[in-house]
Every structure is written in structure tokens, then in C-alpha cells.
Design a protein around this motif. Structure first.
Motif, PDB file in Angstrom:
ATOM      1  N   ALA A  21       4.535   4.228  20.678  1.00 18.39           N
ATOM      2  CA  ALA A  21       3.526   3.183  20.465  1.00 18.39           C
ATOM      3  C   ALA A  21       2.774   2.882  21.760  1.00 18.39           C
ATOM      4  O   ALA A  21       1.549   2.699  21.757  1.00 18.39           O
ATOM      5  CB  ALA A  21       4.188   1.912  19.944  1.00 18.39           C
ATOM      6  N   ALA A  22       3.517   2.856  22.870  1.00 15.85           N
ATOM      7  CA  ALA A  22       2.882   2.600  24.166  1.00 15.85           C
ATOM      8  C   ALA A  22       1.921   3.731  24.531  1.00 15.85           C
ATOM      9  O   ALA A  22       0.813   3.493  25.016  1.00 15.85           O
ATOM     10  CB  ALA A  22       3.949   2.440  25.244  1.00 15.85           C
ATOM     11  N   MET A  25      -1.219   3.443  22.574  1.00 12.62           N
ATOM     12  CA  MET A  25      -2.086   2.392  23.099  1.00 12.62           C
ATOM     13  C   MET A  25      -2.846   2.878  24.326  1.00 12.62           C
ATOM     14  O   MET A  25      -4.026   2.580  24.499  1.00 12.62           O
ATOM     15  CB  MET A  25      -1.262   1.151  23.459  1.00 12.62           C
ATOM     16  CG  MET A  25      -0.878   0.289  22.282  1.00 12.62           C
ATOM     17  SD  MET A  25      -2.303  -0.318  21.359  1.00 12.62           S
ATOM     18  CE  MET A  25      -3.183  -1.201  22.626  1.00 12.62           C
ATOM     19  N   GLY A  29      -7.220   4.953  22.573  1.00 12.70           N
ATOM     20  CA  GLY A  29      -8.568   4.402  22.651  1.00 12.70           C
ATOM     21  C   GLY A  29      -9.625   5.421  23.033  1.00 12.70           C
ATOM     22  O   GLY A  29     -10.803   5.271  22.676  1.00 12.70           O
ATOM     23  N   LEU A  77      -1.372  -1.787  28.152  1.00 10.51           N
ATOM     24  CA  LEU A  77      -2.725  -2.319  27.993  1.00 10.51           C
ATOM     25  C   LEU A  77      -3.518  -2.192  29.291  1.00 10.51           C
ATOM     26  O   LEU A  77      -4.732  -1.976  29.274  1.00 10.51           O
ATOM     27  CB  LEU A  77      -2.682  -3.778  27.543  1.00 10.51           C
ATOM     28  CG  LEU A  77      -2.014  -4.051  26.189  1.00 10.51           C
ATOM     29  CD1 LEU A  77      -2.014  -5.537  25.879  1.00 10.51           C
ATOM     30  CD2 LEU A  77      -2.718  -3.275  25.091  1.00 10.51           C
ATOM     31  N   GLN A  80      -4.357   1.472  29.616  1.00 15.76           N
ATOM     32  CA  GLN A  80      -5.403   1.784  28.643  1.00 15.76           C
ATOM     33  C   GLN A  80      -6.789   1.496  29.228  1.00 15.76           C
ATOM     34  O   GLN A  80      -7.727   2.274  29.056  1.00 15.76           O
ATOM     35  CB  GLN A  80      -5.203   0.962  27.366  1.00 15.76           C
ATOM     36  CG  GLN A  80      -6.251   1.230  26.296  1.00 15.76           C
ATOM     37  CD  GLN A  80      -6.268   0.155  25.216  1.00 15.76           C
ATOM     38  OE1 GLN A  80      -6.320  -1.027  25.511  1.00 15.76           O
ATOM     39  NE2 GLN A  80      -6.204   0.581  23.966  1.00 15.76           N
ATOM     40  N   ASP A 196      -8.509   0.659  16.121  1.00 17.67           N
ATOM     41  CA  ASP A 196      -8.610  -0.799  16.255  1.00 17.67           C
ATOM     42  C   ASP A 196      -7.620  -1.511  15.335  1.00 17.67           C
ATOM     43  O   ASP A 196      -7.079  -2.558  15.682  1.00 17.67           O
ATOM     44  CB  ASP A 196     -10.032  -1.267  15.950  1.00 17.67           C
ATOM     45  CG  ASP A 196     -11.027  -0.836  17.019  1.00 17.67           C
ATOM     46  OD1 ASP A 196     -10.577  -0.555  18.144  1.00 17.67           O
ATOM     47  OD2 ASP A 196     -12.233  -0.775  16.723  1.00 17.67           O
ATOM     48  N   LYS A 199      -4.279  -1.091  16.994  1.00 15.65           N
ATOM     49  CA  LYS A 199      -4.260  -1.924  18.196  1.00 15.65           C
ATOM     50  C   LYS A 199      -4.049  -3.394  17.844  1.00 15.65           C
ATOM     51  O   LYS A 199      -3.272  -4.091  18.507  1.00 15.65           O
ATOM     52  CB  LYS A 199      -5.575  -1.731  18.953  1.00 15.65           C
ATOM     53  CG  LYS A 199      -5.698  -2.502  20.240  1.00 15.65           C
ATOM     54  CD  LYS A 199      -6.931  -2.051  20.998  1.00 15.65           C
ATOM     55  CE  LYS A 199      -8.197  -2.325  20.227  1.00 15.65           C
ATOM     56  NZ  LYS A 199      -9.406  -1.952  21.005  1.00 15.65           N
ATOM     57  N   TYR A 202      -0.545  -3.974  16.844  1.00 11.82           N
ATOM     58  CA  TYR A 202       0.274  -3.902  18.068  1.00 11.82           C
ATOM     59  C   TYR A 202       0.208  -5.223  18.824  1.00 11.82           C
ATOM     60  O   TYR A 202       1.220  -5.729  19.300  1.00 11.82           O
ATOM     61  CB  TYR A 202      -0.229  -2.750  18.943  1.00 11.82           C
ATOM     62  CG  TYR A 202       0.546  -2.538  20.221  1.00 11.82           C
ATOM     63  CD1 TYR A 202       1.634  -1.672  20.264  1.00 11.82           C
ATOM     64  CD2 TYR A 202       0.183  -3.196  21.412  1.00 11.82           C
ATOM     65  CE1 TYR A 202       2.334  -1.466  21.447  1.00 11.82           C
ATOM     66  CE2 TYR A 202       0.878  -2.995  22.586  1.00 11.82           C
ATOM     67  CZ  TYR A 202       1.951  -2.131  22.598  1.00 11.82           C
ATOM     68  OH  TYR A 202       2.650  -1.937  23.765  1.00 11.82           O
TER      69      TYR A 202
END
Length: 253
Positions: A21-22, A25, A29, A77, A80, A196, A199, A202
């Protein structure tokens, strides 16, 4: 199988899901821009892609990084934002080179001209870099001065994610002006929507700052409107809106 054995199996699986999941992220994008980048290189035409998308994402992610100094959020994040900035600079460089190579007998414009009529329509990639570095320096200095103010920090965070939430608006408006989505990568918009949505979920599940969740929902809404444009203009073709000629009207937004 004993409970202890199940726990031994579930713990690493949960860790792998968390890492996955990380990773999604951090890199998810930028994936939507790969087909658009390839289409522009293949056709040597950047007219269908609005470079204001690059402007929006550059501003949003610079502000998000500055927000991190005032209120630490999850590292994925932060990474990202760094990856997205690099990606947008690459997109901007390609679009600028192709646009300038296709222009004939057009006066060259630069950031140093300070002409608002040609803002973000400069002739060299270095001019865009000067603009971004100037913006980063000014906002970074202001953030340094007001870092102890919780109101400023929260406002900065809201501006960061709200600016990103407006990502699709330049493309939406360009489609409306052209009454067509020709030249825009539909794959890119589909990836926007799925990315999106992921995200936003998340953000909610990981209890990210509330600004992230609210603006994530807004992003999904704008993505859906663009997809509706794709359906509308493909099934019900319309004539472009006539508008007064402008020196920059021949340039890609």
C-alpha cells in the motif's frame, strides 16, 4: 493449525500488504502520466495536454512538503510528493520542447519578462525552473517564519491538498473549450480516478490529516466529471466555442 502458527503467518502477510500500500501511494500517482508522456513523444504533439496540470501538481506538492515540516505525516506521502515533482518536471520539459519546435516565427518569451499574458507559456524549460525555484524559495521562507503558528500550518496543509484537488480542472476546462477530449489520454484519466479513489480510502483508513480526506473526495468528483466529458463529446460531437483570438491561444495550456 495452532493459533501461534496462524499468527506467525499473518504478521508477515500484513507487513507485505502494508508495504504494498505504501509503494502504491509513492509511485501510483505518477503512473497515469506514463501513457500521456508516451503519446506526446510518439505524436510530437502536446496540444491535447494542459501543462497547467504540471503547474497545479508542482505547487501542491511543494506546499505539501512544506506542510510536513509543520505537521509530520506518513513518509509515503512525503516521498509521493518528491516523486511527483520530478515527474511533472519531466512532463513539462517534454511539452515545452515539442511546443517550441512546432512554433514558427513566434517571439520567444521568458520568465524574466514578467509578462502575465504569457505566464506559463515560456519558450525554455529553464524559465519554468526559475519560476518553480522562486516560488519554493518565497513560500519556504514564509513557512520558516510562521512554522510555530498552528493556524498557519493547518492553512498551509489545506492549500496543499486543495490545490491538488483542483488538478483536473485545467484539463476539464480545456476539454470544455475544445468541445472535445481529443489529444487527452483517456487511460490517464481512468488511472487518475482509480488512483484518487485508492488514495482517498488510504487517507481515511490511516487517519491522515482531515484536509487530505476532504480534498481526496473532491478529486474523485472532478475525475468523474472529466469521464462524463469523454462520453458526452464522443457520443454527441459539438463545435468548439468561438472565442477572441489571443497571442497565447495557439499555445498548449
Amino acid at each position: 493449525m495452532e493459533p501461534g502458527g496462524l499468527e506467525w503467518l499473518l504478521v508477515p502477510m500484513q507487513q507485505l500488504v502494508s508495504w504494498g500500500a505504501a509503494g502504491a501511494m509513492v509511485f501510483g500517482g505518477v503512473v497515469p502520466y506514463i501513457p500521456q508522456y508516451r503519446d506526446i513523444r510518439r505524436t510530437q504533439n502536446a496540444e491535447g495536454f494542459s501543462t497547467y496540470v504540471c503547474l497545479v501538481l508542482l505547487v501542491a506538492n511543494i506546499l505539501r512538503i512544506l506542510f510536513w515540516f509543520g505537521r509530520r505525516f506518513e513518509s509515503p506521502l512525503l516521498w509521493q510528493s518528491i516523486i511527483m515533482i520530478i515527474t511533472m518536471l519531466l512532463m513539462l520539459k517534454l511539452c515545452t520542447e515539442i511546443r517550441v519546435s512546432n512554433e514558427l516565427n513566434v517571439k520567444r518569451r521568458s520568465f524574466a519578462d514578467f509578462d502575465l499574458n504569457y505566464f506559463w507559456h515560456w519558450s525554455k524549460f529553464t524559465d519554468y525552473m526559475q519560476c518553480i525555484l522562486t516560488f519554493t524559495g518565497v513560500t519556504g521562507y514564509i513557512t520558516y517564519l510562521w512554522l510555530d503558528s498552528s493556524l498557519f500550518v493547518e492553512t498551509l496543509g489545506f492549500l496543499a491538498v486543495f490545490t491538488e484537488a483542483m488538478l483536473g480542472v485545467p484539463q476539464l476546462y480545456r476539454n470544455y473549450q475544445n468541445r472535445s477530449t481529443e489529444g487527452m489520454s483517456i487511460k490517464m484519466v481512468l488511472m487518475w480516478t482509480s488512483g484518487d479513489t485508492f488514495k482517498t480510502v488510504y487517507f481515511i483508513l490511516n487517519q491522515a490529516p482531515f484536509q487530505f480526506s476532504i480534498c481526496g473526495l473532491l478529486q474523485v468528483f472532478v475525475d468523474i466529471v472529466i469521464l462524463l466529458q469523454v462520453y458526452l463529446y464522443s457520443h454527441y460531437p459539438q463545435k468548439p466555442v468561438s472565442h477572441t483570438a489571443h497571442p497565447a491561444s495557439t499555445k498548449a495550456l
